[in-house]
Design a protein around this motif. Sequence first.
Motif, PDB file in Angstrom:
ATOM      1  N   MET A 160      94.685 -24.879 -40.637  1.00  0.00           N
ATOM      2  CA  MET A 160      93.628 -24.413 -40.835  1.00  0.00           C
ATOM      3  C   MET A 160      92.381 -24.937 -39.999  1.00  0.00           C
ATOM      4  SD  MET A 160      93.032 -28.075 -43.376  1.00  0.00           S
ATOM      5  CE  MET A 160      91.142 -27.679 -43.706  1.00  0.00           C
ATOM      6  N   PRO A 161      91.266 -24.187 -40.207  1.00  0.00           N
ATOM      7  CA  PRO A 161      90.107 -24.336 -39.258  1.00  0.00           C
ATOM      8  C   PRO A 161      89.616 -25.792 -39.332  1.00  0.00           C
ATOM      9  CG  PRO A 161      89.474 -23.073 -40.756  1.00  0.00           C
ATOM     10  CD  PRO A 161      90.757 -23.107 -41.226  1.00  0.00           C
ATOM     11  N   SER A 162      89.418 -26.576 -38.283  1.00  0.00           N
ATOM     12  CA  SER A 162      88.800 -27.955 -38.477  1.00  0.00           C
ATOM     13  C   SER A 162      87.527 -27.795 -38.913  1.00  0.00           C
ATOM     14  CB  SER A 162      88.631 -28.480 -37.114  1.00  0.00           C
ATOM     15  OG  SER A 162      87.750 -27.989 -36.248  1.00  0.00           O
ATOM     16  N   ALA A 163      86.897 -29.187 -39.503  1.00  0.00           N
ATOM     17  CA  ALA A 163      85.503 -29.219 -40.038  1.00  0.00           C
ATOM     18  C   ALA A 163      84.685 -28.845 -38.979  1.00  0.00           C
ATOM     19  CB  ALA A 163      85.423 -30.515 -40.687  1.00  0.00           C
ATOM     20  N   ALA A 164      84.699 -29.113 -37.799  1.00  0.00           N
ATOM     21  CA  ALA A 164      83.946 -29.020 -36.863  1.00  0.00           C
ATOM     22  C   ALA A 164      83.849 -27.395 -36.458  1.00  0.00           C
ATOM     23  CB  ALA A 164      84.179 -29.749 -35.685  1.00  0.00           C
ATOM     24  N   GLU A 165      84.842 -26.814 -36.548  1.00  0.00           N
ATOM     25  CA  GLU A 165      84.972 -25.387 -36.302  1.00  0.00           C
ATOM     26  C   GLU A 165      84.236 -24.731 -37.316  1.00  0.00           C
ATOM     27  OE1 GLU A 165      88.504 -22.018 -36.390  1.00  0.00           O
ATOM     28  OE2 GLU A 165      88.887 -23.881 -35.425  1.00  0.00           O
ATOM     29  N   ARG A 166      84.570 -25.102 -38.685  1.00  0.00           N
ATOM     30  CA  ARG A 166      83.761 -24.372 -39.843  1.00  0.00           C
ATOM     31  C   ARG A 166      82.320 -24.645 -39.785  1.00  0.00           C
ATOM     32  NH1 ARG A 166      87.621 -27.994 -42.742  1.00  0.00           N
ATOM     33  NH2 ARG A 166      85.883 -28.230 -44.116  1.00  0.00           N
ATOM     34  N   THR A 167      81.951 -25.842 -39.410  1.00  0.00           N
ATOM     35  CA  THR A 167      80.439 -26.150 -39.099  1.00  0.00           C
ATOM     36  C   THR A 167      79.641 -25.071 -38.074  1.00  0.00           C
ATOM     37  OG1 THR A 167      80.697 -28.283 -40.019  1.00  0.00           O
ATOM     38  CG2 THR A 167      78.580 -27.916 -39.127  1.00  0.00           C
ATOM     39  N   ARG A 168      80.485 -25.267 -36.829  1.00  0.00           N
ATOM     40  CA  ARG A 168      79.815 -24.250 -36.074  1.00  0.00           C
ATOM     41  C   ARG A 168      79.905 -22.876 -36.462  1.00  0.00           C
ATOM     42  NH1 ARG A 168      79.757 -25.681 -29.515  1.00  0.00           N
ATOM     43  NH2 ARG A 168      78.872 -23.810 -28.869  1.00  0.00           N
ATOM     44  N   THR A 169      80.950 -22.664 -36.993  1.00  0.00           N
ATOM     45  CA  THR A 169      80.858 -20.984 -37.358  1.00  0.00           C
ATOM     46  C   THR A 169      79.685 -20.827 -38.240  1.00  0.00           C
ATOM     47  OG1 THR A 169      83.225 -20.841 -37.310  1.00  0.00           O
ATOM     48  CG2 THR A 169      82.004 -19.286 -38.551  1.00  0.00           C
ATOM     49  N   LEU A 170      79.376 -21.684 -39.018  1.00  0.00           N
ATOM     50  CA  LEU A 170      78.357 -21.443 -40.184  1.00  0.00           C
ATOM     51  C   LEU A 170      76.899 -21.516 -39.359  1.00  0.00           C
ATOM     52  CD1 LEU A 170      79.123 -23.614 -43.385  1.00  0.00           C
ATOM     53  CD2 LEU A 170      79.183 -21.226 -42.854  1.00  0.00           C
ATOM     54  N   VAL A 171      76.690 -22.562 -38.328  1.00  0.00           N
ATOM     55  CA  VAL A 171      75.648 -22.389 -37.827  1.00  0.00           C
ATOM     56  C   VAL A 171      75.313 -21.044 -36.680  1.00  0.00           C
ATOM     57  CG1 VAL A 171      74.200 -23.661 -35.808  1.00  0.00           C
ATOM     58  CG2 VAL A 171      75.777 -25.052 -37.241  1.00  0.00           C
ATOM     59  N   GLN A 172      76.364 -20.643 -36.100  1.00  0.00           N
ATOM     60  CA  GLN A 172      76.218 -19.403 -35.438  1.00  0.00           C
ATOM     61  C   GLN A 172      76.307 -18.249 -36.323  1.00  0.00           C
ATOM     62  OE1 GLN A 172      77.948 -21.786 -31.671  1.00  0.00           O
ATOM     63  NE2 GLN A 172      77.902 -19.573 -31.556  1.00  0.00           N
ATOM     64  N   SER A 173      76.547 -18.187 -37.522  1.00  0.00           N
ATOM     65  CA  SER A 173      76.466 -17.048 -38.467  1.00  0.00           C
ATOM     66  C   SER A 173      75.221 -16.569 -38.832  1.00  0.00           C
ATOM     67  CB  SER A 173      77.305 -17.336 -39.755  1.00  0.00           C
ATOM     68  OG  SER A 173      76.721 -18.125 -40.492  1.00  0.00           O
ATOM     69  N   THR A 174      75.202 -15.511 -39.683  1.00  0.00           N
ATOM     70  CA  THR A 174      73.988 -15.026 -40.069  1.00  0.00           C
ATOM     71  C   THR A 174      73.664 -15.405 -41.526  1.00  0.00           C
ATOM     72  OG1 THR A 174      75.103 -13.023 -41.280  1.00  0.00           O
ATOM     73  CG2 THR A 174      74.278 -12.658 -38.997  1.00  0.00           C
ATOM     74  N   CYS A 175      74.476 -16.425 -42.048  1.00  0.00           N
ATOM     75  CA  CYS A 175      74.165 -17.258 -43.322  1.00  0.00           C
ATOM     76  C   CYS A 175      72.570 -17.483 -43.264  1.00  0.00           C
ATOM     77  CB  CYS A 175      75.024 -18.218 -43.604  1.00  0.00           C
ATOM     78  SG  CYS A 175      76.794 -17.871 -43.649  1.00  0.00           S
ATOM     79  N   SER A 176      72.077 -17.687 -44.477  1.00  0.00           N
ATOM     80  CA  SER A 176      70.856 -18.094 -44.540  1.00  0.00           C
ATOM     81  C   SER A 176      70.644 -19.530 -44.405  1.00  0.00           C
ATOM     82  CB  SER A 176      70.159 -17.943 -46.171  1.00  0.00           C
ATOM     83  OG  SER A 176      71.007 -18.463 -47.005  1.00  0.00           O
ATOM     84  N   ALA A 177      69.364 -20.197 -43.824  1.00  0.00           N
ATOM     85  CA  ALA A 177      69.424 -21.456 -43.361  1.00  0.00           C
ATOM     86  C   ALA A 177      67.806 -21.665 -43.631  1.00  0.00           C
ATOM     87  CB  ALA A 177      69.969 -21.580 -42.010  1.00  0.00           C
ATOM     88  N   VAL A 178      67.476 -23.261 -43.653  1.00  0.00           N
ATOM     89  CA  VAL A 178      66.143 -23.522 -43.704  1.00  0.00           C
ATOM     90  C   VAL A 178      66.097 -24.648 -43.142  1.00  0.00           C
ATOM     91  CG1 VAL A 178      65.498 -22.477 -45.877  1.00  0.00           C
ATOM     92  CG2 VAL A 178      66.474 -24.702 -46.133  1.00  0.00           C
ATOM     93  N   LEU A 179      64.883 -24.978 -42.281  1.00  0.00           N
ATOM     94  CA  LEU A 179      64.838 -26.121 -41.810  1.00  0.00           C
ATOM     95  C   LEU A 179      63.784 -27.282 -42.735  1.00  0.00           C
ATOM     96  CD1 LEU A 179      63.645 -25.429 -38.080  1.00  0.00           C
ATOM     97  CD2 LEU A 179      65.302 -27.495 -38.901  1.00  0.00           C
ATOM     98  N   LEU A 180      64.442 -28.431 -43.067  1.00  0.00           N
ATOM     99  CA  LEU A 180      63.801 -29.381 -44.007  1.00  0.00           C
ATOM    100  C   LEU A 180      63.158 -30.428 -43.122  1.00  0.00           C
ATOM    101  CD1 LEU A 180      66.693 -29.601 -46.466  1.00  0.00           C
ATOM    102  CD2 LEU A 180      64.869 -28.188 -46.555  1.00  0.00           C
ATOM    103  N   VAL A 181      61.704 -30.374 -43.196  1.00  0.00           N
ATOM    104  CA  VAL A 181      60.920 -31.257 -42.470  1.00  0.00           C
ATOM    105  C   VAL A 181      60.103 -31.775 -43.308  1.00  0.00           C
ATOM    106  CG1 VAL A 181      59.330 -31.585 -40.516  1.00  0.00           C
ATOM    107  CG2 VAL A 181      61.276 -29.782 -40.491  1.00  0.00           C
ATOM    108  N   PRO A 182      60.076 -33.373 -43.191  1.00  0.00           N
ATOM    109  CA  PRO A 182      59.196 -34.208 -44.068  1.00  0.00           C
ATOM    110  C   PRO A 182      57.742 -33.652 -43.744  1.00  0.00           C
ATOM    111  CG  PRO A 182      60.797 -35.588 -42.861  1.00  0.00           C
ATOM    112  CD  PRO A 182      60.964 -34.267 -42.265  1.00  0.00           C
TER     113      PRO A 182
END
Length: 233
Positions: free
Chosen positions: A1-23
Motif C-alpha cells: 500500500m502507499p505510505s501515508a507520506a506518499e498519499r499526502t504528497r500525492t494530494l498536495v501535488q494533485s488538482t484537489c481543492s485546497a484552502v489556506l486557513l490563516v488566523p
Amino acid sequence: MPSAAERTRTLVQSTCSAVLLVPGLRHLPSDRLMPLARTVGPEGDVFLGLAADSPVARAVAHAGGEDPAAVLEITDVAPVSVPNRVRGRAWISGRLTVVPGLAGPGRTTLRLETEEAYVDDLWGAREVRPDELRDAAPDPLLGHEAELLQHLHTAHREELRSLCGLLGGRTAGRCPHHLPSVVPLALDRYGLRVRLCEEAGPCYDARFEFPSPVRDIVELGHAVRTLFEAAVR
C-alpha cells in the motif's frame, strides 16, 4: 500500500481543492483562500502560488517580520459519481513566508514551512513527519487518475461488475445479480479500489492489488487487463 507520506504528497501535488486557513482570515469565502498552484520543494516545504492581491498574500506581506501560522487543507473528491464522494483530506501546517523572484507579474509565491502534516483517507488516519513528506514521491499515476477512473466507469462497466466474482464468500448469494453498481473509486500504482453498492442496501469498498507496482500508464494497462481476465475465468 502507499505510505501515508506518499498519499499526502500525492494530494498536495494533485488538482484537489485546497484552502489556506490563516488566523484572522477564516471569515472569508473559501474561494478567496485557494492557492492557484502548489508543489513540494526539495526540503519538504510547500510552495504556493497566489494572486498578489489575494488576502493571504497581503497578510503575509504585511506581517511585520512575524511569519503567520497557516494550515493548508486539501480535500480529495472522487472524480466519478459515487455515494460518499470525499475520499480523504490532508492538512499541512506551518509558517508562511514570501519567496521573492519566483512568481510572474500579478502573482506571489509563498512558502509554507512544514511543521506538521496529517492525512485521513480511505487507508486510515496518520500523522506524517516533515522528513517523511520530504522524502516521499507522489504516485506516478497522479496526473492520469481522474481520466482513467472516468474511462473505466463509462467504457468498462461490465468488466468492473465481473470483479465481484473475485471477492469469494464476502458476496456469496449476492453476486452478481444484486450488485447494480460497481464504481471505480481510486487508482494508484499498487492497485484499484472500487465501491460496490447493493440495491436499496449498503455500499462497501473492495481493493484489487496488481501483481507488482506499476510505473506508468502502459504498465497500468497490462495490470488492469490481467485483473479483468482473472475475474472472468
